[in-house]
Design a protein around this motif. Structure first.
Motif, PDB file in Angstrom:
ATOM      1  N   THR A  45      25.742  89.272 -72.531  1.00 11.43           N
ATOM      2  CA  THR A  45      26.545  88.177 -71.967  1.00 11.43           C
ATOM      3  C   THR A  45      26.619  88.229 -70.444  1.00 11.43           C
ATOM      4  OG1 THR A  45      28.579  89.453 -72.298  1.00 11.43           O
ATOM      5  CG2 THR A  45      27.970  87.898 -74.032  1.00 11.43           C
ATOM      6  N   GLU A  46      26.759  89.424 -69.873  1.00 15.83           N
ATOM      7  CA  GLU A  46      26.847  89.526 -68.413  1.00 15.83           C
ATOM      8  C   GLU A  46      25.547  89.104 -67.744  1.00 15.83           C
ATOM      9  OE1 GLU A  46      28.405  93.185 -66.857  1.00 15.83           O
ATOM     10  OE2 GLU A  46      29.967  93.259 -68.392  1.00 15.83           O
ATOM     11  N   LYS A  47      24.430  89.587 -68.287  1.00 19.75           N
ATOM     12  CA  LYS A  47      23.141  89.185 -67.723  1.00 19.75           C
ATOM     13  C   LYS A  47      22.932  87.685 -67.874  1.00 19.75           C
ATOM     14  CE  LYS A  47      20.304  93.319 -68.093  1.00 19.75           C
ATOM     15  NZ  LYS A  47      19.172  93.946 -68.775  1.00 19.75           N
ATOM     16  N   ALA A  48      23.312  87.153 -69.023  1.00 20.43           N
ATOM     17  CA  ALA A  48      23.145  85.720 -69.267  1.00 20.43           C
ATOM     18  C   ALA A  48      23.950  84.911 -68.253  1.00 20.43           C
ATOM     19  CB  ALA A  48      23.562  85.372 -70.691  1.00 20.43           C
ATOM     20  N   GLU A  49      25.171  85.336 -67.966  1.00 17.03           N
ATOM     21  CA  GLU A  49      25.980  84.635 -66.962  1.00 17.03           C
ATOM     22  C   GLU A  49      25.334  84.722 -65.584  1.00 17.03           C
ATOM     23  OE1 GLU A  49      29.945  86.205 -67.069  1.00 17.03           O
ATOM     24  OE2 GLU A  49      30.273  85.519 -69.126  1.00 17.03           O
ATOM     25  N   ASP A  50      24.914  85.923 -65.210  1.00 17.28           N
ATOM     26  CA  ASP A  50      24.270  86.100 -63.903  1.00 17.28           C
ATOM     27  C   ASP A  50      23.007  85.260 -63.796  1.00 17.28           C
ATOM     28  OD1 ASP A  50      26.229  87.896 -63.149  1.00 17.28           O
ATOM     29  OD2 ASP A  50      25.002  89.679 -63.515  1.00 17.28           O
ATOM     30  N   PHE A  51      22.181  85.305 -64.828  1.00 15.08           N
ATOM     31  CA  PHE A  51      20.932  84.544 -64.821  1.00 15.08           C
ATOM     32  C   PHE A  51      21.216  83.046 -64.742  1.00 15.08           C
ATOM     33  CE2 PHE A  51      17.993  87.832 -67.118  1.00 15.08           C
ATOM     34  CZ  PHE A  51      18.231  88.741 -66.105  1.00 15.08           C
ATOM     35  N   THR A  52      22.240  82.583 -65.460  1.00 18.47           N
ATOM     36  CA  THR A  52      22.592  81.164 -65.447  1.00 18.47           C
ATOM     37  C   THR A  52      22.934  80.718 -64.031  1.00 18.47           C
ATOM     38  OG1 THR A  52      23.389  81.259 -67.727  1.00 18.47           O
ATOM     39  CG2 THR A  52      24.167  79.419 -66.371  1.00 18.47           C
ATOM     40  N   HIS A  53      23.767  81.487 -63.362  1.00 22.67           N
ATOM     41  CA  HIS A  53      24.135  81.132 -61.989  1.00 22.67           C
ATOM     42  C   HIS A  53      22.915  81.172 -61.066  1.00 22.67           C
ATOM     43  CE1 HIS A  53      28.384  80.811 -62.769  1.00 22.67           C
ATOM     44  NE2 HIS A  53      28.341  81.961 -63.429  1.00 22.67           N
ATOM     45  N   ASP A  54      22.099  82.192 -61.215  1.00 22.52           N
ATOM     46  CA  ASP A  54      20.893  82.298 -60.389  1.00 22.52           C
ATOM     47  C   ASP A  54      19.959  81.113 -60.621  1.00 22.52           C
ATOM     48  OD1 ASP A  54      21.902  84.724 -59.514  1.00 22.52           O
ATOM     49  OD2 ASP A  54      20.534  85.950 -60.714  1.00 22.52           O
ATOM     50  N   ILE A  55      19.821  80.713 -61.862  1.00 15.99           N
ATOM     51  CA  ILE A  55      18.932  79.586 -62.201  1.00 15.99           C
ATOM     52  C   ILE A  55      19.427  78.304 -61.557  1.00 15.99           C
ATOM     53  CG2 ILE A  55      18.208  78.084 -64.110  1.00 15.99           C
ATOM     54  CD1 ILE A  55      18.054  80.768 -65.795  1.00 15.99           C
ATOM     55  N   PHE A  56      20.733  78.044 -61.639  1.00 11.84           N
ATOM     56  CA  PHE A  56      21.250  76.814 -61.038  1.00 11.84           C
ATOM     57  C   PHE A  56      21.100  76.823 -59.522  1.00 11.84           C
ATOM     58  CE2 PHE A  56      23.019  75.762 -65.138  1.00 11.84           C
ATOM     59  CZ  PHE A  56      22.850  74.376 -65.155  1.00 11.84           C
ATOM     60  N   ILE A  57      21.274  77.961 -58.906  1.00 12.18           N
ATOM     61  CA  ILE A  57      21.068  78.044 -57.455  1.00 12.18           C
ATOM     62  C   ILE A  57      19.605  77.768 -57.121  1.00 12.18           C
ATOM     63  CG2 ILE A  57      21.012  79.631 -55.494  1.00 12.18           C
ATOM     64  CD1 ILE A  57      23.584  80.901 -56.723  1.00 12.18           C
ATOM     65  N   LYS A  58      18.723  78.372 -57.898  1.00 15.54           N
ATOM     66  CA  LYS A  58      17.283  78.183 -57.679  1.00 15.54           C
ATOM     67  C   LYS A  58      16.897  76.713 -57.892  1.00 15.54           C
ATOM     68  CE  LYS A  58      12.843  80.016 -59.146  1.00 15.54           C
ATOM     69  NZ  LYS A  58      12.148  81.094 -59.799  1.00 15.54           N
ATOM     70  N   VAL A  59      17.375  76.133 -58.980  1.00 14.53           N
ATOM     71  CA  VAL A  59      17.049  74.735 -59.291  1.00 14.53           C
ATOM     72  C   VAL A  59      17.592  73.805 -58.217  1.00 14.53           C
ATOM     73  CG1 VAL A  59      17.639  72.854 -60.889  1.00 14.53           C
ATOM     74  CG2 VAL A  59      16.736  74.998 -61.766  1.00 14.53           C
ATOM     75  N   PHE A  60      18.823  74.046 -57.809  1.00 14.41           N
ATOM     76  CA  PHE A  60      19.409  73.154 -56.815  1.00 14.41           C
ATOM     77  C   PHE A  60      18.679  73.249 -55.477  1.00 14.41           C
ATOM     78  CE2 PHE A  60      22.675  71.601 -53.861  1.00 14.41           C
ATOM     79  CZ  PHE A  60      22.833  70.333 -54.401  1.00 14.41           C
ATOM     80  N   ASN A  61      18.256  74.453 -55.105  1.00 22.12           N
ATOM     81  CA  ASN A  61      17.508  74.611 -53.856  1.00 22.12           C
ATOM     82  C   ASN A  61      16.137  73.949 -53.924  1.00 22.12           C
ATOM     83  OD1 ASN A  61      19.494  75.987 -52.446  1.00 22.12           O
ATOM     84  ND2 ASN A  61      18.809  77.982 -53.163  1.00 22.12           N
ATOM     85  N   LYS A  62      15.591  73.766 -55.131  1.00 23.83           N
ATOM     86  CA  LYS A  62      14.270  73.163 -55.293  1.00 23.83           C
ATOM     87  C   LYS A  62      14.354  71.745 -55.874  1.00 23.83           C
ATOM     88  CE  LYS A  62      11.756  77.359 -55.574  1.00 23.83           C
ATOM     89  NZ  LYS A  62      10.887  77.556 -54.466  1.00 23.83           N
ATOM     90  N   LEU A  63      15.545  71.199 -55.922  1.00 22.60           N
ATOM     91  CA  LEU A  63      15.740  69.888 -56.553  1.00 22.60           C
ATOM     92  C   LEU A  63      14.948  68.783 -55.865  1.00 22.60           C
ATOM     93  CD1 LEU A  63      17.217  68.809 -58.970  1.00 22.60           C
ATOM     94  CD2 LEU A  63      19.188  68.349 -57.529  1.00 22.60           C
ATOM     95  N   GLU A  64      14.801  68.882 -54.566  1.00 22.07           N
ATOM     96  CA  GLU A  64      14.027  67.867 -53.846  1.00 22.07           C
ATOM     97  C   GLU A  64      12.548  67.917 -54.235  1.00 22.07           C
ATOM     98  OE1 GLU A  64      14.897  68.528 -49.731  1.00 22.07           O
ATOM     99  OE2 GLU A  64      16.881  67.629 -49.905  1.00 22.07           O
ATOM    100  N   ALA A  65      12.088  69.058 -54.734  1.00 20.49           N
ATOM    101  CA  ALA A  65      10.690  69.207 -55.151  1.00 20.49           C
ATOM    102  C   ALA A  65      10.475  68.705 -56.593  1.00 20.49           C
ATOM    103  CB  ALA A  65      10.271  70.670 -55.060  1.00 20.49           C
ATOM    104  N   PHE A  66      11.553  68.364 -57.290  1.00 19.62           N
ATOM    105  CA  PHE A  66      11.428  67.846 -58.657  1.00 19.62           C
ATOM    106  C   PHE A  66      10.681  66.520 -58.617  1.00 19.62           C
ATOM    107  CE2 PHE A  66      13.534  65.223 -62.061  1.00 19.62           C
ATOM    108  CZ  PHE A  66      12.814  65.780 -63.113  1.00 19.62           C
ATOM    109  N   GLU A  67       9.514  66.496 -59.264  1.00 13.96           N
ATOM    110  CA  GLU A  67       8.622  65.337 -59.158  1.00 13.96           C
ATOM    111  C   GLU A  67       8.765  64.338 -60.294  1.00 13.96           C
ATOM    112  OE1 GLU A  67       4.743  67.079 -58.788  1.00 13.96           O
ATOM    113  OE2 GLU A  67       5.147  67.786 -56.760  1.00 13.96           O
ATOM    114  N   GLN A  68       9.616  64.606 -61.231  1.00 16.55           N
ATOM    115  CA  GLN A  68       9.904  63.706 -62.357  1.00 16.55           C
ATOM    116  C   GLN A  68       8.680  63.429 -63.217  1.00 16.55           C
ATOM    117  OE1 GLN A  68      12.120  60.209 -61.171  1.00 16.55           O
ATOM    118  NE2 GLN A  68      13.492  61.406 -59.871  1.00 16.55           N
ATOM    119  N   ARG A  69       7.766  64.411 -63.303  1.00 12.29           N
ATOM    120  CA  ARG A  69       6.636  64.289 -64.234  1.00 12.29           C
ATOM    121  C   ARG A  69       7.125  64.430 -65.668  1.00 12.29           C
ATOM    122  NH1 ARG A  69       2.248  68.183 -61.317  1.00 12.29           N
ATOM    123  NH2 ARG A  69       2.330  67.142 -59.314  1.00 12.29           N
ATOM    124  N   SER A  70       8.217  65.171 -65.813  1.00 10.74           N
ATOM    125  CA  SER A  70       8.879  65.315 -67.109  1.00 10.74           C
ATOM    126  C   SER A  70      10.352  65.051 -66.868  1.00 10.74           C
ATOM    127  CB  SER A  70       8.671  66.729 -67.648  1.00 10.74           C
ATOM    128  OG  SER A  70       9.216  67.675 -66.754  1.00 10.74           O
TER     129      SER A  70
END
Length: 183
Positions: A45-70
């Motif tokens: 559970t602790e790793k899952a929480e940490d990974f979840t937060h890390d993923i959202f930070i990563k996604v948000f920082n790269k959101l402008e690169a989201f090309e909407q291919r999917s």
């Protein structure tokens, strides 16, 4: 109001001017699903929480690169899976190189004891090669703990003579030990 917008519409509408609102919308929609993905892969559970937060930070920082291919959700799940897999691979690599410290400590102690025993044997051999006077002088100083002046009085010598004889005896032992160690 936010529920009516698709993910892609929310990104287009809010990202340029209201990035915090865009992040909040997407986070609220997907945090549970991303956490479940992480938990299913880590079983922690602790790793899952940490990974979840890390993923959202990563996604948000790269959101402008989201090309909407999917769809955004497909992209987010792909990032989530890859991130978790990478972190688990890294953790596995480090865990295989960890040491059993108790076992290593025992080996080190055993080697120290063996080295100490070998040193004692070497010293005993070197001592037997000295004359009786040299052995006596060294024993008075190092086994009995007498001072230079006390040894000088006992042997009826000057303190400088005691110092010189001690130095010569130590040098002889050192040379014998080095010679025996090399051979």
């Amino acid at each position: 109001m936010y529920k009516a917008l698709t993910d892609e519409e929310a990104i287009r509408q809010y990202l340029p001017d209201q990035s915090n609102q865009c992040f909040e919308i997407l986070y609220k929609r997907y945090v549970g699903k991303v956490y479940q993905r992480c938990l299913s892969m880590t079983h922690d559970t602790e790793k899952a929480e940490d990974f979840t937060h890390d993923i959202f930070i990563k996604v948000f920082n790269k959101l402008e690169a989201f090309e909407q291919r999917s769809s955004f959700s497909t992209w987010l799940y792909s990032v989530s899976f890859n991130y978790c897999a990478d972190q688990l691979r890294i953790a596995k690599r480090f865990s295989t190189t960890s040491l059993d410290f108790n076992n290593e400590w025992d080996k080190a102690e055993s080697m120290d004891e063996q080295l100490h025993e070998e040193t004692l044997q070497l010293m005993q051999q070197a001592m037997t090669s000295l004359s009786a006077k040299e052995r006596s002088l060294l024993r008075l100083k190092y086994e009995d703990g007498l001072s230079i002046d006390e040894i000088a009085q006992t042997l009826d010598l000057t303190p400088s003579a005691v110092k010189m004889r001690l130095k010569r005896s130590r040098d002889k032992i050192q040379a014998l030990c080095e010679h025996n160690f090399v051979n």
